[in-house]
Design a protein around this motif. Sequence first.
Motif, PDB file in Angstrom:
ATOM      1  N   PHE A  33      -2.604   2.741  -2.751  1.00 28.51           N
ATOM      2  CA  PHE A  33      -2.500   1.387  -2.214  1.00 28.51           C
ATOM      3  C   PHE A  33      -1.454   1.343  -1.099  1.00 28.51           C
ATOM      4  O   PHE A  33      -0.635   2.247  -0.952  1.00 28.51           O
ATOM      5  CB  PHE A  33      -2.135   0.401  -3.333  1.00 28.51           C
ATOM      6  N   HIS A  34      -1.489   0.263  -0.331  1.00 28.29           N
ATOM      7  CA  HIS A  34      -0.530   0.112   0.762  1.00 28.29           C
ATOM      8  C   HIS A  34       0.875  -0.117   0.208  1.00 28.29           C
ATOM      9  O   HIS A  34       1.071  -0.899  -0.726  1.00 28.29           O
ATOM     10  CB  HIS A  34      -0.931  -1.085   1.633  1.00 28.29           C
ATOM     11  N   TRP A  35       1.860   0.595   0.785  1.00 31.51           N
ATOM     12  CA  TRP A  35       3.271   0.348   0.449  1.00 31.51           C
ATOM     13  C   TRP A  35       4.135   0.807   1.613  1.00 31.51           C
ATOM     14  O   TRP A  35       3.640   1.326   2.614  1.00 31.51           O
ATOM     15  CB  TRP A  35       3.671   1.054  -0.849  1.00 31.51           C
ATOM     16  N   LEU A  36       5.441   0.619   1.492  1.00 35.26           N
ATOM     17  CA  LEU A  36       6.360   0.842   2.602  1.00 35.26           C
ATOM     18  C   LEU A  36       6.424   2.307   3.037  1.00 35.26           C
ATOM     19  O   LEU A  36       6.358   2.618   4.231  1.00 35.26           O
ATOM     20  CB  LEU A  36       7.757   0.352   2.214  1.00 35.26           C
ATOM     21  N   ILE A  37       6.607   3.225   2.102  1.00 34.09           N
ATOM     22  CA  ILE A  37       6.590   4.653   2.403  1.00 34.09           C
ATOM     23  C   ILE A  37       5.569   5.314   1.485  1.00 34.09           C
ATOM     24  O   ILE A  37       5.317   4.845   0.378  1.00 34.09           O
ATOM     25  CB  ILE A  37       7.982   5.306   2.211  1.00 34.09           C
ATOM     26  N   LYS A  38       4.980   6.399   1.960  1.00 31.75           N
ATOM     27  CA  LYS A  38       3.958   7.068   1.164  1.00 31.75           C
ATOM     28  C   LYS A  38       4.192   8.571   1.156  1.00 31.75           C
ATOM     29  O   LYS A  38       4.580   9.165   2.164  1.00 31.75           O
ATOM     30  CB  LYS A  38       2.550   6.794   1.725  1.00 31.75           C
ATOM     31  N   SER A  39       3.964   9.147  -0.008  1.00 37.57           N
ATOM     32  CA  SER A  39       4.011  10.597  -0.165  1.00 37.57           C
ATOM     33  C   SER A  39       2.620  11.185   0.108  1.00 37.57           C
ATOM     34  O   SER A  39       1.602  10.497  -0.071  1.00 37.57           O
ATOM     35  CB  SER A  39       4.462  10.957  -1.582  1.00 37.57           C
ATOM     36  N   SER A  40       2.581  12.433   0.494  1.00 35.83           N
ATOM     37  CA  SER A  40       1.288  13.119   0.642  1.00 35.83           C
ATOM     38  C   SER A  40       0.719  13.512  -0.718  1.00 35.83           C
ATOM     39  O   SER A  40      -0.450  13.867  -0.829  1.00 35.83           O
ATOM     40  CB  SER A  40       1.449  14.363   1.525  1.00 35.83           C
ATOM     41  N   HIS A  41       1.560  13.410  -1.766  1.00 33.96           N
ATOM     42  CA  HIS A  41       1.137  13.785  -3.123  1.00 33.96           C
ATOM     43  C   HIS A  41       0.698  12.529  -3.886  1.00 33.96           C
ATOM     44  O   HIS A  41       1.370  12.071  -4.807  1.00 33.96           O
ATOM     45  CB  HIS A  41       2.266  14.499  -3.862  1.00 33.96           C
TER      46      HIS A  41
END
Length: 376
Positions: A33-41
């Motif tokens: 889902f959309h959020w401020l920062i995202k991990s590739s994992h």
Amino acid sequence: MFPNERIHYLDWLRISAFSLLLLFHSWQPFNHFHWLIKSSHKTVLADILTVFFHTWRLYLIFFVSGVGTFLALHSRKERFLSDRFQRLIIPFIFGVIFIIPSQYYYQHLQKQPDLLYWNFMRHYPAFIASRPYKFDIFQWLLELGIHLWYLPSLYIMTILLYPVLKRMNYSRAIKVLTQRPALLMVFALPVILTLILLKPIFPEYTSVADFMTYAILFLYGYVFTSEHSLALPVLHKNGTRLLVTGILSSLLLIGCLLVPSLKEAAFHPEFSINHSVVAILLGLSAFSWPLYFVHLYSRKFDKGNKLLPELNRGVLPVYIIHQTIIVVVGFYIIHDVNNGLLQFTLIVSMTILLSIPFYLLVKKFRAGRFLFGIRG
């Protein structure tokens, strides 16, 4: 009936509800889902956990907020409204100016690695002003405060309901429930009907539909505390019913995401049968889980502790700062560590380790206590 002694399990429940919020935000980089920062994992497990907890976590928080409002109204009396302003609006304003901008900065930094903080801040007012929310005050509170939207929403809720709170008397209804405990589930209907009628009109997160359903659980928390000696046995008699309803509604809501038409109704509600199905399940989950945890905590955690008052005082300042720590620390952890589980573990650990000394520092100074809503 006003409780004569502190109800310890409700304090533990409040602490647990906000602790869950810290964990919830810590795994947001790992879902789809959309959020401020995202991990590739990213992982489906984070998606499932997000859906499960999102259907009731805020309803639990507003329920315990109703509990706290009852206690504050009867202890603060003529200072109640000024106390609410100081505890909710002052921290919100301070947070919007000094705490929230860094979350947006690191969100942009993940896409623009060469972006300088001062260059970002020069354009920050224009960035906020360009948002498309027009006349929806609740969306503006979310945009300005990100996770701090809860503070002004609770304040608005309290002000709007204040005349009702002062005159509420549900003793007769509670007495009926003591005789026919199964009728408790009828009180899920206001949540369900509000979602059915308002969610297609106000589909955005935290907007009018959500605000109204949160207000219902807020009122339930207030009434529960005011009639504690009568209401608690009703929950005990409904413990199994609440648990089964919560589990079934949550499992079915997760299952809805596997059916394209129901998933569309969940994320883009319109007046339809599919929307009504999702609203019924969401309303049952939002109602059942908070009340089940009240039942559970009253049986398992109704004991005081030397740490309890300090933990209770620390809830608000830690809530205010925790997501900024998650975003800032999480940005560097995600960048430097190439293992999803280790990333999550480090984010949670660092957020806890930094939140504790932060609270201990701000509570030492009068200005810190004032800006972060700490009593005493």
